[in-house]
Design a protein around this motif. Sequence first.
Motif, mmCIF file in Angstrom:
data_model
loop_
_atom_site.group_PDB
_atom_site.id
_atom_site.type_symbol
_atom_site.label_atom_id
_atom_site.label_comp_id
_atom_site.label_asym_id
_atom_site.label_seq_id
_atom_site.Cartn_x
_atom_site.Cartn_y
_atom_site.Cartn_z
ATOM 1 N N UNK A 1 75.493 -31.403 51.129
ATOM 2 C CA UNK A 1 74.982 -30.220 50.441
ATOM 3 C C UNK A 1 75.835 -29.020 50.824
ATOM 4 N N UNK A 2 76.340 -28.311 49.823
ATOM 5 C CA UNK A 2 77.161 -27.126 50.052
ATOM 6 C C UNK A 2 76.452 -25.920 49.452
ATOM 7 N N UNK A 3 76.164 -24.951 50.309
ATOM 8 C CA UNK A 3 75.485 -23.728 49.892
ATOM 9 C C UNK A 3 76.534 -22.721 49.437
ATOM 10 N N UNK A 4 76.648 -22.530 48.126
ATOM 11 C CA UNK A 4 77.655 -21.623 47.580
ATOM 12 C C UNK A 4 77.224 -20.169 47.770
ATOM 13 N N UNK A 5 78.180 -19.241 47.792
ATOM 14 C CA UNK A 5 77.815 -17.825 47.932
ATOM 15 C C UNK A 5 76.872 -17.394 46.808
ATOM 16 N N UNK A 6 75.915 -16.552 47.140
ATOM 17 C CA UNK A 6 75.024 -16.020 46.120
ATOM 18 C C UNK A 6 75.792 -15.093 45.187
ATOM 19 N N UNK A 7 75.728 -15.357 43.880
ATOM 20 C CA UNK A 7 76.480 -14.565 42.906
ATOM 21 C C UNK A 7 75.624 -14.324 41.666
#
Length: 264
Positions: free
Chosen positions: A80-86
């Motif tokens: 699981x990769x938590x991407x930057x909030x955008x």
Amino acid sequence: MKDLHNCENCPVHHTENLIRLGIAMDRVDYVVALAGNPNTGKSTVFNNLTGLRQHTGNWPGKTVTRAEGGFSYNDKRYKVVDLPGTYSLLSTSTDEEVARDFILFGQPDVTVIVVDATRLERNLNLALQILEITDRAVLCLNLMDEARRHQIEVDSRALSRELGIPVVPAEARQKVGMDKLLATIEEVATGSYVCKPHRVRNRSRSLNHAIEQLSKKLSEQFPGLPNLSWVALRLLEGDQSIIEAVQSGDLGKLGAGLLMAPAQ
């Protein structure tokens, strides 16, 4: 050509590109990306999914923090990769560029789009952009408890029909809906649930022709580059980061035929 969407238990992620993007891919069956606007509870969902099996670092060549973790479900291992909030994927910031490149070139098996049920209209802009890139997605309709408190009703089944992807109501802070989210992630990852997202179909004939012609040129210059039509559209819209990647040749490094890095 094998139809990956009907190939049960067949991962579709692009291992070499994920390694180039800094993801350790040893002992991984499926890759899950977590995307969403800031303040949607995405990090809480990430913590619920991964528990203590997580670590942080920076994206290669960036100052943006990356969090990744894992979980096992039905004898399969998920990264699981938590991407930057955008707020978008239009690459006006480093965070947006990182999130876009991961989904566009890493091709995760599932992208979980976490949205705030109390601000759904605002959050759906990012969701629709993601669905232009991938058809393997789950919408996590988080903060349903806050929605009830504000007397906001969301018909998750109707939303699922409109978007063409599964929608899972959740209250991540109370861990409500997490079991359903895990089961749905597995269904999309294995192909037992085939998403059919609704996309923009009202482009002009001239724009479609330009996209087609530019896609052919990109294919010739960068063999194996995924999501050609989306890249072509971004070039036509003047995405400076994509233009620079083409001019420098860096775009080709994310093509399947040019990545020979061994699995870590």
